[in-house]
Scaffold this motif. Structure first.
Motif, PDB file in Angstrom:
ATOM      1  N   HIS A  14       0.814  -1.219   0.000  1.00  0.00           N
ATOM      2  CA  HIS A  14       0.000   0.000   0.000  1.00  0.00           C
ATOM      3  C   HIS A  14       0.849   1.271   0.000  1.00  0.00           C
ATOM      4  CE1 HIS A  14      -4.027  -1.734   0.887  1.00  0.00           C
ATOM      5  NE2 HIS A  14      -3.304  -2.726   1.396  1.00  0.00           N
ATOM      6  N   ALA A  15       0.473   2.195  -0.855  1.00  0.00           N
ATOM      7  CA  ALA A  15       0.982   3.568  -0.786  1.00  0.00           C
ATOM      8  C   ALA A  15      -0.017   4.362   0.046  1.00  0.00           C
ATOM      9  CB  ALA A  15       1.116   4.161  -2.187  1.00  0.00           C
ATOM     10  N   THR A  65      -2.792   2.550  -4.189  1.00  0.00           N
ATOM     11  CA  THR A  65      -3.562   3.290  -3.204  1.00  0.00           C
ATOM     12  C   THR A  65      -4.951   2.683  -3.159  1.00  0.00           C
ATOM     13  OG1 THR A  65      -4.293   5.530  -2.577  1.00  0.00           O
ATOM     14  CG2 THR A  65      -4.341   4.973  -4.913  1.00  0.00           C
ATOM     15  N   VAL A  66      -5.823   3.209  -2.296  1.00  0.00           N
ATOM     16  CA  VAL A  66      -7.231   2.813  -2.274  1.00  0.00           C
ATOM     17  C   VAL A  66      -8.077   4.073  -2.378  1.00  0.00           C
ATOM     18  CG1 VAL A  66      -9.104   1.738  -0.974  1.00  0.00           C
ATOM     19  CG2 VAL A  66      -6.810   0.741  -0.898  1.00  0.00           C
ATOM     20  N   ALA A  75      -9.249  11.814   0.404  1.00  0.00           N
ATOM     21  CA  ALA A  75      -8.687  11.598  -0.929  1.00  0.00           C
ATOM     22  C   ALA A  75      -7.569  10.567  -0.873  1.00  0.00           C
ATOM     23  CB  ALA A  75      -8.150  12.910  -1.501  1.00  0.00           C
ATOM     24  N   PRO A  76      -7.446   9.735  -1.899  1.00  0.00           N
ATOM     25  CA  PRO A  76      -6.372   8.748  -1.933  1.00  0.00           C
ATOM     26  C   PRO A  76      -5.060   9.379  -2.365  1.00  0.00           C
ATOM     27  CG  PRO A  76      -7.616   8.624  -3.949  1.00  0.00           C
ATOM     28  CD  PRO A  76      -8.314   9.651  -3.098  1.00  0.00           C
ATOM     29  N   GLY A 122      -2.891  -3.269 -13.056  1.00  0.00           N
ATOM     30  CA  GLY A 122      -4.038  -3.781 -12.331  1.00  0.00           C
ATOM     31  C   GLY A 122      -4.738  -2.701 -11.543  1.00  0.00           C
ATOM     32  N   PHE A 123      -5.847  -3.077 -10.905  1.00  0.00           N
ATOM     33  CA  PHE A 123      -6.683  -2.142 -10.156  1.00  0.00           C
ATOM     34  C   PHE A 123      -7.126  -2.788  -8.853  1.00  0.00           C
ATOM     35  CE2 PHE A 123      -6.745  -0.804 -14.472  1.00  0.00           C
ATOM     36  CZ  PHE A 123      -6.808   0.584 -14.430  1.00  0.00           C
ATOM     37  N   LYS A 124      -6.986  -2.021  -7.763  1.00  0.00           N
ATOM     38  CA  LYS A 124      -7.343  -2.515  -6.430  1.00  0.00           C
ATOM     39  C   LYS A 124      -8.743  -2.016  -6.048  1.00  0.00           C
ATOM     40  CE  LYS A 124      -7.405  -3.724  -2.074  1.00  0.00           C
ATOM     41  NZ  LYS A 124      -6.362  -3.467  -1.086  1.00  0.00           N
TER      42      LYS A 124
END
Length: 289
Positions: A14-15, A65-66, A75-76, A122-124
């Protein structure tokens, strides 16, 4: 990226802080999750610090990030910042993005742009924090782009340490992260590459069922020390799912050092260990043929 020189690929990091020092979690959620995971060391590493951490270990890391701004108001870390850092540290960082499904068509355009401009792989999604069921049709435009571009959809599943111990769990609802909702996504998008993140407590058997039934569904082992893995997860990782299980730590809340030390003690086959630590991820992410 020299994949042959890597000892492992961590598919789940995670960032949590931007270059401007702004956190993607509110202070109460951040502090509570640090206590829940008993975090040691730097809980808020910058993206360059994450790169250095993995470079020192001859590992690569998927980083993201999320984006849950609709539900949390926070905000992410910007996706562009994550992607640019990964480009700067391309020897060790692999960029994923995160787009709040509530962003609708604007989010769909953003997803395609991030793939085309930055090569995001990819996408989280974090259904519990983002507040949506994965099979909600509002997210289907995002899944269509992910499937078309050959990138990966990574879904948080099971309980989350975010909100644990906060009154009312910080308003975060666990029901959204039952992996059976992802089964609908896998059926409706048969060529979509999917990762179910974490041992999916209390739905571990459901996750194993989905991963064995749907060819595109994988499982990452992040967020838990391996010494706490349910026995059926270890059994399936050693046998039926040996080509679909991936090393993930959940750094910075769980360090790769701690995870790997405990993983060494599991009764895993010698032929399976390198698959979980690197080979399966390298194939899924398109780093090797």
């Amino acid at each position: 990226m020299d994949v042959d020189a890597l000892t492992a690929i961590d598919v789940h990091t995670h960032a949590e802080v931007s270059a401007k020092g702004i956190s993607s979690l509110s202070d109460d959620l951040h502090e509570a999750s640090s206590g829940y995971f008993k975090v040691e060391g730097n809980r808020k590493p910058t993206l360059p610090e994450i790169a250095a951490h993995y470079r020192e270990r001859s590992m690569a890391a998927v980083v993201f990030t999320v984006d849950a701004e609709h539900a949390t108001g926070t905000a992410p870390v910007p996706n562009d910042e994550v992607a640019e850092a990964a480009a700067t540290h391309a020897d060790v960082l692999i960029p994923f993005a995160s787009i709040d499904p509530f962003r609708g068509k604007a989010g769909v355009r953003e997803a395609r742009r991030l793939v085309e401009e930055y090569g995001v792989r990819g996408f989280k999604f974090h259904p519990s924090i983002q507040g949506f069921f994965p099979n909600d049709r509002m997210a289907y435009g995002l899944y269509k782009v992910i499937e078309e571009t050959g990138t990966v959809a990574l879904f948080h599943t099971g309980q989350t340490g975010i909100g644990a111990g906060v009154p009312g769990g910080g308003g975060i609802r666990l029901k959204y992260s039952n992996p059976m909702y992802v089964d609908d996504v896998a059926a409706d998008f048969p060529h979509l590459k999917i990762i179910l993140a974490h041992p999916s407590f209390p739905w571990q058997d459901e996750a194993l069922a989905v991963a064995t039934h749907k060819p595109g569904v994988h499982i990452d082992l992040s967020g838990w020390s391996p010494k706490y893995f349910p026995p059926q997860l270890v059994q399936y990782a050693n046998t039926l799912l040996q080509d679909k299980v991936l090393f993930g730590s959940d750094y910075p809340v769980l360090s790769p050092d701690r995870w790997l030390a405990d993983f060494e003690k599991l009764p895993m086959k010698d032929t399976v260990r390198p698959k979980i630590l690197k080979d399966n991820a390298a194939r899924l992410l398109g780093l090797t043929r």
